[in-house]
Design a protein around this motif. Structure first.
Motif, mmCIF file in Angstrom:
data_model
loop_
_atom_site.group_PDB
_atom_site.id
_atom_site.type_symbol
_atom_site.label_atom_id
_atom_site.label_comp_id
_atom_site.label_asym_id
_atom_site.label_seq_id
_atom_site.Cartn_x
_atom_site.Cartn_y
_atom_site.Cartn_z
ATOM 1 N N VAL A 85 0.855 -1.195 0.000
ATOM 2 C CA VAL A 85 0.000 0.000 0.000
ATOM 3 C C VAL A 85 0.888 1.241 0.000
ATOM 4 C CG1 VAL A 85 -1.675 1.352 1.338
ATOM 5 C CG2 VAL A 85 -1.997 -1.120 1.062
ATOM 6 N N GLN A 86 1.928 1.233 0.816
ATOM 7 C CA GLN A 86 2.853 2.377 0.859
ATOM 8 C C GLN A 86 3.542 2.571 -0.486
ATOM 9 O OE1 GLN A 86 5.388 1.467 4.200
ATOM 10 N NE2 GLN A 86 3.950 2.304 5.696
ATOM 11 N N ARG A 87 3.970 1.481 -1.119
ATOM 12 C CA ARG A 87 4.669 1.569 -2.410
ATOM 13 C C ARG A 87 3.733 1.996 -3.542
ATOM 14 N NH1 ARG A 87 7.164 -4.026 -1.416
ATOM 15 N NH2 ARG A 87 8.988 -3.509 -0.200
ATOM 16 N N GLN A 88 2.513 1.417 -3.546
ATOM 17 C CA GLN A 88 1.593 1.614 -4.667
ATOM 18 C C GLN A 88 0.668 2.811 -4.496
ATOM 19 O OE1 GLN A 88 2.171 -0.289 -7.326
ATOM 20 N NE2 GLN A 88 3.728 -1.333 -6.111
ATOM 21 N N GLY A 89 0.472 3.251 -3.259
ATOM 22 C CA GLY A 89 -0.336 4.435 -3.020
ATOM 23 C C GLY A 89 -1.789 4.202 -2.678
ATOM 24 N N SER A 90 -2.269 2.968 -2.827
ATOM 25 C CA SER A 90 -3.656 2.670 -2.456
ATOM 26 C C SER A 90 -3.821 1.171 -2.232
ATOM 27 C CB SER A 90 -4.637 3.116 -3.552
ATOM 28 O OG SER A 90 -4.558 2.249 -4.680
ATOM 29 N N GLU A 91 -4.867 0.819 -1.495
ATOM 30 C CA GLU A 91 -5.157 -0.602 -1.281
ATOM 31 C C GLU A 91 -5.526 -1.287 -2.588
ATOM 32 O OE1 GLU A 91 -8.007 -1.426 1.793
ATOM 33 O OE2 GLU A 91 -6.613 -0.843 3.383
ATOM 34 N N ILE A 92 -6.281 -0.601 -3.428
ATOM 35 C CA ILE A 92 -6.701 -1.204 -4.703
ATOM 36 C C ILE A 92 -5.481 -1.560 -5.551
ATOM 37 C CG2 ILE A 92 -7.889 -0.749 -6.888
ATOM 38 C CD1 ILE A 92 -9.918 0.923 -5.255
ATOM 39 N N ALA A 93 -4.553 -0.635 -5.674
ATOM 40 C CA ALA A 93 -3.344 -0.903 -6.455
ATOM 41 C C ALA A 93 -2.507 -1.994 -5.797
ATOM 42 C CB ALA A 93 -2.529 0.378 -6.625
ATOM 43 N N ALA A 94 -2.389 -1.951 -4.483
ATOM 44 C CA ALA A 94 -1.606 -2.962 -3.764
ATOM 45 C C ALA A 94 -2.199 -4.355 -3.938
ATOM 46 C CB ALA A 94 -1.531 -2.605 -2.287
ATOM 47 N N ALA A 95 -3.523 -4.448 -3.991
ATOM 48 C CA ALA A 95 -4.197 -5.753 -4.082
ATOM 49 C C ALA A 95 -3.992 -6.438 -5.428
ATOM 50 C CB ALA A 95 -5.691 -5.594 -3.800
ATOM 51 N N ARG A 96 -3.572 -5.714 -6.440
ATOM 52 C CA ARG A 96 -3.227 -6.365 -7.713
ATOM 53 C C ARG A 96 -1.950 -7.171 -7.547
ATOM 54 N NH1 ARG A 96 -1.891 -4.501 -12.195
ATOM 55 N NH2 ARG A 96 -2.714 -6.308 -13.251
ATOM 56 N N ILE A 97 -1.120 -6.783 -6.560
ATOM 57 C CA ILE A 97 0.203 -7.373 -6.363
ATOM 58 C C ILE A 97 0.247 -8.301 -5.155
ATOM 59 C CG2 ILE A 97 2.610 -6.776 -5.816
ATOM 60 C CD1 ILE A 97 2.054 -4.118 -7.329
ATOM 61 N N SER A 98 -0.486 -7.963 -4.116
ATOM 62 C CA SER A 98 -0.430 -8.699 -2.855
ATOM 63 C C SER A 98 -1.838 -8.772 -2.260
ATOM 64 C CB SER A 98 0.518 -7.976 -1.889
ATOM 65 O OG SER A 98 0.619 -8.667 -0.675
ATOM 66 N N ALA A 99 -2.228 -9.948 -1.816
ATOM 67 C CA ALA A 99 -3.566 -10.118 -1.242
ATOM 68 C C ALA A 99 -3.682 -9.395 0.097
ATOM 69 C CB ALA A 99 -3.879 -11.597 -1.041
ATOM 70 N N PRO A 100 -4.837 -8.813 0.369
ATOM 71 C CA PRO A 100 -5.061 -8.240 1.695
ATOM 72 C C PRO A 100 -5.023 -9.343 2.763
ATOM 73 C CG PRO A 100 -6.752 -7.526 0.136
ATOM 74 C CD PRO A 100 -5.976 -8.621 -0.522
ATOM 75 N N PRO A 101 -4.705 -8.999 3.997
ATOM 76 C CA PRO A 101 -4.700 -10.014 5.059
ATOM 77 C C PRO A 101 -6.084 -10.642 5.194
ATOM 78 C CG PRO A 101 -4.527 -7.788 5.971
ATOM 79 C CD PRO A 101 -4.391 -7.663 4.494
ATOM 80 N N GLY A 102 -6.073 -11.974 5.339
ATOM 81 C CA GLY A 102 -7.333 -12.723 5.404
ATOM 82 C C GLY A 102 -7.812 -13.177 4.038
ATOM 83 N N TYR A 103 -7.112 -12.764 2.977
ATOM 84 C CA TYR A 103 -7.528 -13.061 1.600
ATOM 85 C C TYR A 103 -6.412 -13.692 0.770
ATOM 86 C CZ TYR A 103 -11.699 -10.385 2.617
ATOM 87 O OH TYR A 103 -12.877 -9.956 3.173
ATOM 88 N N SER A 104 -5.392 -14.197 1.413
ATOM 89 C CA SER A 104 -4.273 -14.797 0.696
ATOM 90 C C SER A 104 -4.393 -16.313 0.659
ATOM 91 C CB SER A 104 -2.946 -14.415 1.369
ATOM 92 O OG SER A 104 -1.869 -15.108 0.758
ATOM 93 N N GLU A 105 -4.153 -16.892 -0.495
ATOM 94 C CA GLU A 105 -4.120 -18.352 -0.604
ATOM 95 C C GLU A 105 -3.044 -18.939 0.303
ATOM 96 O OE1 GLU A 105 -3.712 -19.486 -4.721
ATOM 97 O OE2 GLU A 105 -5.785 -18.942 -5.178
ATOM 98 N N HIS A 106 -2.031 -18.166 0.608
ATOM 99 C CA HIS A 106 -0.945 -18.642 1.468
ATOM 100 C C HIS A 106 -1.437 -18.975 2.883
ATOM 101 C CE1 HIS A 106 2.501 -18.124 -1.202
ATOM 102 N NE2 HIS A 106 1.924 -17.012 -1.641
ATOM 103 N N HIS A 107 -2.528 -18.363 3.332
ATOM 104 C CA HIS A 107 -3.058 -18.667 4.672
ATOM 105 C C HIS A 107 -3.465 -20.129 4.800
ATOM 106 C CE1 HIS A 107 -2.969 -14.439 5.292
ATOM 107 N NE2 HIS A 107 -4.173 -14.144 4.838
ATOM 108 N N THR A 108 -3.826 -20.754 3.690
ATOM 109 C CA THR A 108 -4.342 -22.123 3.704
ATOM 110 C C THR A 108 -3.252 -23.172 3.874
ATOM 111 O OG1 THR A 108 -4.125 -22.450 1.315
ATOM 112 C CG2 THR A 108 -6.184 -21.417 2.101
ATOM 113 N N GLY A 109 -2.010 -22.791 3.624
ATOM 114 C CA GLY A 109 -0.925 -23.771 3.611
ATOM 115 C C GLY A 109 -0.904 -24.587 2.332
ATOM 116 N N LEU A 110 -1.785 -24.242 1.382
ATOM 117 C CA LEU A 110 -1.915 -24.994 0.138
ATOM 118 C C LEU A 110 -1.299 -24.270 -1.059
ATOM 119 C CD1 LEU A 110 -5.639 -26.079 0.622
ATOM 120 C CD2 LEU A 110 -3.610 -27.510 0.982
ATOM 121 N N ALA A 111 -0.749 -23.092 -0.839
ATOM 122 C CA ALA A 111 -0.160 -22.307 -1.935
ATOM 123 C C ALA A 111 1.342 -22.207 -1.741
ATOM 124 C CB ALA A 111 -0.784 -20.920 -1.975
#
Length: 189
Positions: A85-111
């Motif tokens: 968010v700091q690098r991209q300037g907004s949550e929307i722009a950041a979300a194209r690159i990195s999932a918001p917390p609670g929304y990442s496939e990595h949380h599942t241990g399956l990614a």
């Protein structure tokens, strides 16, 4: 890039919500990084065992797949997302690159994020679209599904997430297919 074709009330900037796996279900796949940046790469047990098989098959073909990032806690993802968010300037722009917390496939241990151990010597850094130009990626495209893995974010995906040739999700068990059912039910382009 335009917004995703389908955004239901459960997505956040095109990302689906994912629960954090119980950490007792994780196995260590490898370590990644150096010195203070070194960390264990962990996955849910069945996904990790399948990844070992995939990595062994790739090695038998002269390829060197490197696990870079697997399971992430919601708190860790929050740090990554906030930096974007700091690098991209907004949550929307950041979300194209990195999932918001609670929304990442990595949380599942399956990614898993994968790199090509040989490409680094050719000047191709980890976690970039250039991974899509490697022999390792070409092999994954043809063979990953045999071991239960699929590319999560292909070019122009319906979720509107940046193309991530390094990011693969495990769908080789009924449990994993249920976890990613929403992503599979998203209409393509």
């Amino acid at each position: 890039m335009s917004t995703p074709n389908v955004l239901n009330s459960e997505t956040k900037y095109g990302h689906f919500p994912y629960a954090q796996v119980n950490q007792s279900q994780l196995i260590v796949m490898s370590s990644y990084g150096q010195k203070e940046y070194q960390r264990n790469v962990e996955m849910e047990r069945s996904a990790g065992l399948a990844l070992f098989q995939l990595m062994n098959a790739a090695r038998d073909r002269g390829l060197w797949l490197i696990p870079i990032s697997g399971f992430r806690t919601v708190a860790y993802q929050a740090n990554l997302f906030n930096r974007q968010v700091q690098r991209q300037g907004s949550e929307i722009a950041a979300a194209r690159i990195s999932a918001p917390p609670g929304y990442s496939e990595h949380h599942t241990g399956l990614a898993i994020d994968l790199g090509d151990g040989f490409a680094a010597g050719e000047g191709i850094p980890d976690i970039t679209e250039r991974f899509g130009q490697t022999r390792a990626y070409e092999w994954l495209q043809k063979n990953a599904i045999t071991y239960g893995f699929e590319l999560s974010y292909p070019p122009n995906n319906a979720q509107g997430v940046m193309y991530e040739p390094w990011h693969w999700r495990y769908v080789g068990s009924e449990y994993a297919r249920q976890v990613f059912a929403q992503a599979h039910n998203t209409p393509k382009g």
